[in-house]
Design a protein around this motif. Structure first.
Motif, mmCIF file in Angstrom:
data_model
loop_
_atom_site.group_PDB
_atom_site.id
_atom_site.type_symbol
_atom_site.label_atom_id
_atom_site.label_comp_id
_atom_site.label_asym_id
_atom_site.label_seq_id
_atom_site.Cartn_x
_atom_site.Cartn_y
_atom_site.Cartn_z
ATOM 1 N N ASN A 206 0.868 -1.158 0.139
ATOM 2 C CA ASN A 206 -0.033 0.051 0.095
ATOM 3 C C ASN A 206 0.963 1.277 0.032
ATOM 4 O O ASN A 206 1.852 1.233 0.884
ATOM 5 N N THR A 232 -6.179 -1.053 -6.613
ATOM 6 C CA THR A 232 -7.120 -0.516 -7.088
ATOM 7 C C THR A 232 -7.099 0.843 -7.558
ATOM 8 O O THR A 232 -6.522 1.595 -6.887
ATOM 9 N N TYR A 233 -7.740 1.200 -8.650
ATOM 10 C CA TYR A 233 -7.584 2.504 -9.157
ATOM 11 C C TYR A 233 -8.562 3.277 -8.476
ATOM 12 O O TYR A 233 -9.745 3.229 -8.639
ATOM 13 N N ASP A 234 -8.283 4.355 -7.904
ATOM 14 C CA ASP A 234 -9.302 5.418 -7.011
ATOM 15 C C ASP A 234 -9.447 6.461 -8.015
ATOM 16 O O ASP A 234 -8.713 7.389 -8.437
ATOM 17 N N ARG A 235 -10.727 6.513 -8.619
ATOM 18 C CA ARG A 235 -10.900 7.738 -9.495
ATOM 19 C C ARG A 235 -11.099 8.849 -8.920
ATOM 20 O O ARG A 235 -10.908 10.113 -9.530
ATOM 21 N N ARG A 236 -11.148 8.860 -7.387
ATOM 22 C CA ARG A 236 -11.401 10.152 -6.848
ATOM 23 C C ARG A 236 -10.257 10.943 -6.874
ATOM 24 O O ARG A 236 -9.920 12.127 -6.965
ATOM 25 N N THR A 237 -8.866 10.281 -6.525
ATOM 26 C CA THR A 237 -7.730 10.884 -6.527
ATOM 27 C C THR A 237 -6.893 10.731 -7.925
ATOM 28 O O THR A 237 -6.012 11.278 -8.038
ATOM 29 N N HIS A 239 -5.202 8.012 -8.754
ATOM 30 C CA HIS A 239 -4.012 7.040 -8.635
ATOM 31 C C HIS A 239 -4.451 5.658 -8.215
ATOM 32 O O HIS A 239 -5.687 5.398 -7.791
ATOM 33 N N TYR A 240 -3.515 4.910 -8.245
ATOM 34 C CA TYR A 240 -3.899 3.391 -7.690
ATOM 35 C C TYR A 240 -3.646 3.313 -6.225
ATOM 36 O O TYR A 240 -2.460 3.967 -5.748
ATOM 37 N N THR A 241 -4.186 2.591 -5.469
ATOM 38 C CA THR A 241 -3.739 2.486 -4.124
ATOM 39 C C THR A 241 -2.403 1.837 -3.808
ATOM 40 O O THR A 241 -1.961 2.068 -2.678
#
Length: 256
Positions: A206, A232-237, A239-241
């Motif tokens: 992580n 996981t791809y975070d659409r909010r940021t 970036h990937y986690t």
């Protein structure tokens, strides 16, 4: 129908043929009785199979797990376990003797034949926020070498970074998650030599708990650490986690 003989046979005069209506009724009764019997038997079997424990039919086979097939054809080969350890634990080493380190030389190309990776290398430094720069996204087949660390083949950890993907297509380290222990990575250097590294472990970490000491800490042998995105791809940021980190040790070299 005991006592009935064909016409002209022994046993006395031929009997009177049975009444057709009576015979039909009898056959109907017998057929209904037979069907009722079959239905009763089937219903009983269903009840028993639904509650085998109550009828002493439970089997230990129900508790057994299916083992992986040795040839890998039925269930496929099991996935390689990811390296897991505390952040201050040293990088995993391959089961092979490390090669003596070489003199410094700038890397110019990385090749991982089994994964189809063959890409030029660009020197990168630190960004304004103190993080390591990444290669420009407009050239997806480009890896970055962090120039403030060792060069590949030199004693210590050499760090190469690459994108997993861009907004429109996969990038240079897209297949990196498929790499396995024992795979070889070649880094061609400016002095005409090629350093060959053997993978000793793959970690998914992580980004909030990145193993800084393991990746950038001092090492006696010549090591290569590859870093890309994972998880996981975070659409909010945007970036990937996680990060996928490959740990490899130089085990040989040759002149190109």
């Amino acid at each position: 129908m005991s006592g009935y003989y064909p016409y002209g046979g022994s046993g006395g005069p031929a009997p009177t043929p049975p009444d057709d209506k009576g015979s039909t009724a009898l056959r109907t009764v017998l057929l209904v009785a037979a069907i009722a019997g079959v239905v009763t038997v089937v219903a009983g079997l269903v009840i028993v199979l639904r509650s085998p424990d109550e009828y002493g039919l439970a089997s230990n086979r129900d508790a057994l797990t299916v083992q992986a097939q040795p040839d890998g054809k039925a269930t496929g080969q099991p996935e390689q376990a990811l390296f897991q350890a505390a952040p201050d634990v040293p990088p995993p080493l391959p089961q092979i003797t490390p090669a003596p380190p070489m003199l410094p030389s700038t890397p110019i190309r990385i090749v991982v034949k089994r994964l189809g990776i063959n890409a030029p290398i660009k020197s990168v430094g630190l960004a304004k926020d103190g993080t390591i720069e990444v290669p420009p996204p407009n050239d997806p087949n480009l890896a970055g070498w962090y120039r403030n660390m060792s060069t590949p083949g030199e004693a210590g950890p050499a760090v190469l970074l690459g994108h997993k993907d861009t907004r429109t297509r996969p990038a240079v380290f897209s297949p990196l998650f498929k790499i396995k222990n024992g795979d070889t990575i070649e880094v061609k250097r400016q002095d005409g030599t090629t350093a060959v590294f053997t993978v000793g472990g793959v970690e998914q970490a992580n980004k909030k708990t990145f193993p800084t000491q393991r990746v950038y800490g001092t090492q006696e042998n010549a090591q290569l650490h590859l870093i890309t995105c994972g998880g996981t791809y975070d659409r909010r940021t945007g970036h990937y986690t996680d990060n996928i980190i490959v740990y490899a040790t130089m085990t040989s070299s040759y002149r190109s």
